[in-house]
Design a protein around this motif. Sequence first.
Motif, PDB file in Angstrom:
ATOM      1  N   UNK A  25      59.718  52.231  50.925  1.00 38.92           N
ATOM      2  CA  UNK A  25      58.610  51.307  50.614  1.00 38.92           C
ATOM      3  C   UNK A  25      58.644  49.340  50.611  1.00 38.92           C
ATOM      4  N   UNK A  26      59.939  48.957  50.965  1.00 41.18           N
ATOM      5  CA  UNK A  26      59.857  47.013  50.585  1.00 41.18           C
ATOM      6  C   UNK A  26      59.180  46.837  51.616  1.00 41.18           C
ATOM      7  N   UNK A  27      58.978  47.380  53.019  1.00 37.89           N
ATOM      8  CA  UNK A  27      58.795  46.819  54.394  1.00 37.89           C
ATOM      9  C   UNK A  27      57.255  46.840  53.947  1.00 37.89           C
ATOM     10  N   UNK A  28      56.546  47.920  53.698  1.00 31.24           N
ATOM     11  CA  UNK A  28      55.620  47.885  53.553  1.00 31.24           C
ATOM     12  C   UNK A  28      54.390  47.636  52.794  1.00 31.24           C
ATOM     13  N   UNK A  29      54.996  47.120  51.670  1.00 31.87           N
ATOM     14  CA  UNK A  29      54.235  46.173  51.385  1.00 31.87           C
ATOM     15  C   UNK A  29      53.706  45.184  51.678  1.00 31.87           C
ATOM     16  N   UNK A  30      53.804  44.249  52.293  1.00 31.21           N
ATOM     17  CA  UNK A  30      53.142  43.338  52.825  1.00 31.21           C
ATOM     18  C   UNK A  30      51.916  43.831  53.893  1.00 31.21           C
ATOM     19  N   UNK A  31      51.721  45.094  54.829  1.00 37.19           N
ATOM     20  CA  UNK A  31      50.517  45.506  54.638  1.00 37.19           C
ATOM     21  C   UNK A  31      50.347  46.204  53.403  1.00 37.19           C
ATOM     22  N   UNK A  32      50.150  47.089  52.625  1.00 41.27           N
ATOM     23  CA  UNK A  32      49.530  47.084  51.348  1.00 41.27           C
ATOM     24  C   UNK A  32      48.985  46.537  50.904  1.00 41.27           C
ATOM     25  N   UNK A  33      49.163  44.933  50.676  1.00 45.08           N
ATOM     26  CA  UNK A  33      48.257  44.136  50.520  1.00 45.08           C
ATOM     27  C   UNK A  33      47.046  43.655  51.445  1.00 45.08           C
ATOM     28  N   UNK A  34      47.919  43.576  53.057  1.00 46.12           N
ATOM     29  CA  UNK A  34      46.739  43.396  53.493  1.00 46.12           C
ATOM     30  C   UNK A  34      45.388  43.664  53.603  1.00 46.12           C
ATOM     31  N   UNK A  35      45.657  45.111  53.394  1.00 47.16           N
ATOM     32  CA  UNK A  35      44.679  46.399  53.972  1.00 47.16           C
ATOM     33  C   UNK A  35      43.596  46.316  52.750  1.00 47.16           C
ATOM     34  N   UNK A  36      44.212  46.025  51.529  1.00 45.65           N
ATOM     35  CA  UNK A  36      43.136  46.004  49.882  1.00 45.65           C
ATOM     36  C   UNK A  36      43.083  44.764  49.366  1.00 45.65           C
ATOM     37  N   UNK A  37      43.495  43.042  50.293  1.00 44.54           N
ATOM     38  CA  UNK A  37      42.863  41.834  50.491  1.00 44.54           C
ATOM     39  C   UNK A  37      41.929  42.573  51.356  1.00 44.54           C
ATOM     40  N   UNK A  38      41.773  42.703  52.758  1.00 42.95           N
ATOM     41  CA  UNK A  38      40.526  42.472  53.356  1.00 42.95           C
ATOM     42  C   UNK A  38      39.244  44.104  53.068  1.00 42.95           C
ATOM     43  N   UNK A  39      39.670  45.220  51.920  1.00 43.23           N
ATOM     44  CA  UNK A  39      38.772  46.289  51.707  1.00 43.23           C
ATOM     45  C   UNK A  39      38.196  45.401  50.948  1.00 43.23           C
ATOM     46  N   UNK A  40      38.846  44.559  50.165  1.00 40.69           N
ATOM     47  CA  UNK A  40      38.612  44.127  49.001  1.00 40.69           C
ATOM     48  C   UNK A  40      37.639  43.030  49.235  1.00 40.69           C
ATOM     49  N   UNK A  41      37.913  42.243  50.019  1.00 36.17           N
ATOM     50  CA  UNK A  41      37.251  41.050  51.021  1.00 36.17           C
ATOM     51  C   UNK A  41      35.762  42.007  50.832  1.00 36.17           C
ATOM     52  N   UNK A  42      35.942  42.747  51.970  1.00 36.89           N
ATOM     53  CA  UNK A  42      34.843  43.422  52.470  1.00 36.89           C
ATOM     54  C   UNK A  42      33.711  44.365  51.428  1.00 36.89           C
ATOM     55  N   UNK A  43      33.965  44.126  50.185  1.00 37.15           N
ATOM     56  CA  UNK A  43      33.735  44.392  49.130  1.00 37.15           C
ATOM     57  C   UNK A  43      33.395  45.621  48.806  1.00 37.15           C
ATOM     58  N   UNK A  44      34.015  46.484  49.832  1.00 36.74           N
ATOM     59  CA  UNK A  44      34.615  48.522  49.427  1.00 36.74           C
ATOM     60  C   UNK A  44      35.555  48.704  48.092  1.00 36.74           C
ATOM     61  N   UNK A  45      36.322  47.503  47.960  1.00 39.76           N
ATOM     62  CA  UNK A  45      36.998  48.164  46.801  1.00 39.76           C
ATOM     63  C   UNK A  45      37.390  47.023  45.981  1.00 39.76           C
ATOM     64  N   UNK A  46      37.512  47.127  44.403  1.00 38.93           N
ATOM     65  CA  UNK A  46      37.140  47.236  43.642  1.00 38.93           C
ATOM     66  C   UNK A  46      38.516  45.756  43.517  1.00 38.93           C
ATOM     67  N   UNK A  47      38.352  44.569  42.303  1.00 42.54           N
ATOM     68  CA  UNK A  47      39.030  44.124  41.728  1.00 42.54           C
ATOM     69  C   UNK A  47      39.651  43.972  40.488  1.00 42.54           C
ATOM     70  N   UNK A  48      41.150  43.961  39.674  1.00 40.76           N
ATOM     71  CA  UNK A  48      41.729  43.804  40.139  1.00 40.76           C
ATOM     72  C   UNK A  48      42.772  44.541  41.490  1.00 40.76           C
ATOM     73  N   UNK A  49      42.843  44.374  42.661  1.00 43.95           N
ATOM     74  CA  UNK A  49      43.962  45.606  43.217  1.00 43.95           C
ATOM     75  C   UNK A  49      45.008  45.771  43.002  1.00 43.95           C
TER      76      UNK A  49
END
Length: 597
Positions: free
Chosen positions: A266-290
Amino acid sequence: MNSPVEAPTPGHNFLRAQIERDLQQWSRGQGPERRFGGSPGDAAHHAAGALDPAKIRTRFPPEPNGYLHIGHAKSICLNFGLARDYGGAAHLRFDDTNPEKEEQEYVDAIKEMVAWLGWSWEHAGQTHLYQASDYFDFMYRAAEGLIEAGLAYVDEQSADDMRKNRGDFTTPGTDSPFRTRTPAENLARFREMRDGQHADGSMVLRAKIEMASPNINLRDPALYRIKHAEHHATGNKWCIYPMYTYAHPIEDALERITHSICTLEFEDQRPFYDWLLGHLAQLGLLAQPLPHQYEFGRLNLSYVVTSKRKLRQLVDEGHVKGWDDPRMPTLVGMRRRGYTPESIRAMVDGSGTTKTNSWLEYSVLEGCLRADLEARAPRAMAVLDPLKLELVNYAEVFGSTDFRDPCSAPAHPHHPELGERRFSFGPELWIEREDFAEVPPKGYHRLFPGNKVRLKAGHVIECVGCTKNEAGEVLAVQAKVVPDTKSGTPGADAIKVKGVITWVAAHEAVAAEIRLFDRLFSDPQPDAGGKDFLACLNPESLRVTQGFVEPALLDAAPASHWQFERHGYFVADRVDHSAGRAVFNRTATLKDSWGAK
Ligand code: ATP
Ligand code: MG
């Protein structure tokens, strides 16, 4: 890359250093506060909660599509062990986002096995048992959020075109003609997908990232697909289902996982993991820290395959007798074979956790088992390959063939508190066929005409001959009791003998079915490099014998562990053993037989 078979680095675990760094940072108040809403939820839910009582949160996220195997034990012990060691909580989460393959039977079996290994998903008075399908509503809402923010689009290319346009390691991908649709168009289309207006495979929702990214996983990965299928938990509520790569990071974030630990692929999936959660946090949907994802090398055991698909094939094609066949590396199979949770945990702890996939010698696991059982398994005598021994002077020595001479031996040589086992001596005994030789090979100290041996915890006897059938097979052995030689009586050692043999008296022997196992595969890496693992199945992996065990074992509880002297560690079969029928599985021999062959 797999490294060659090697001994593990004892206990080294790079994740500990990571967690200790994180805990230090958090204790200095660096980064956002870690609040927990008391249950999984979105940003608002957690913001309204208290400071998280768990110092860290980890999770074990099995897909309930099969039985757990020894590889999963690694992941379980890692996640639950780190949570325990650092004052955290470990969640058991069923990753049931795929509608077709999942069943309640597997859910129940997984819970049972995690608990059997000794772990609990309770923390601070709360039960952390979750299923990803409970998050479908949020996942859908998050997808609409991404669409509205211009971060996702509905793609109607054919599967073929999509594959072609993805490019490969050397060629960048090509934008889909549907990539430039407006958020409003995408939203309308996505809702049609949800409402069942389109056929399976006709369109997918994709993230809008970068078709020329050197990481293929970032070339607009699919987030949702259409699948008109009933789900074991949500029934027919949905006909679109999230892709694993989309669902998994969201599950982690909703549950406030701090360290999302997974295997290296899953190592190559990590950039997408971070991309997705980062954007959903920015949209106010998910809590920080991620949450953060950390990858470790999977556990491979020599002579074993650990892929649910291949294990299923072994069951379905009848190469074994079910998921809990004692030859299977499933946890249900290993438990039935007699492996203890303590031995499995010791093996995992000792195997270390690193960033490379490695192969562990099966003998290491067996060594952990012996270390555990040596200390606590009560001893007993058993004859696996019985040959009748007749004591021709029994009546002369004891007055009558009806006389029974009581004998005893410690239940465990190092634990007198476990007491004594009692059995008795009579005119006919069962001994191992290999303990008699009409013509002894050089250095043979057991029974042959004219030789004396001691019956373990019994008398000294002298062999006088044997009876054979027309084919020359030995049917019975005759011997004389040497008077006044019973173990533990005065003067018993006056006669010196070189051999001691095990026995069970025929008048009280309990007939037992004894199942002896050998490795299931003859190749140490049965499926490495895409090899056909079925080609190296060992046809002799199961041998069943009809033997005899000492009378104390008549009351052996199913699943109780024993050491049969000379023969190894055995367990009363948890399925077939009962008051009326004795069935024992050999868990392991007394000495390593894995390295030697
Ligand atoms: P399989 O390939 O056997 O189907 P899986 O990884 O698909 O296994 P899951 O139910 O998705 O099965 O796995 C749950 C967790 O167990 C995952 O986090 C996975 O990484 C981990 N896991 C599976 N096999 C191993 C292994 N051999 N060593 C360590 N962890 C493993
Ligand atoms: Mg999987």
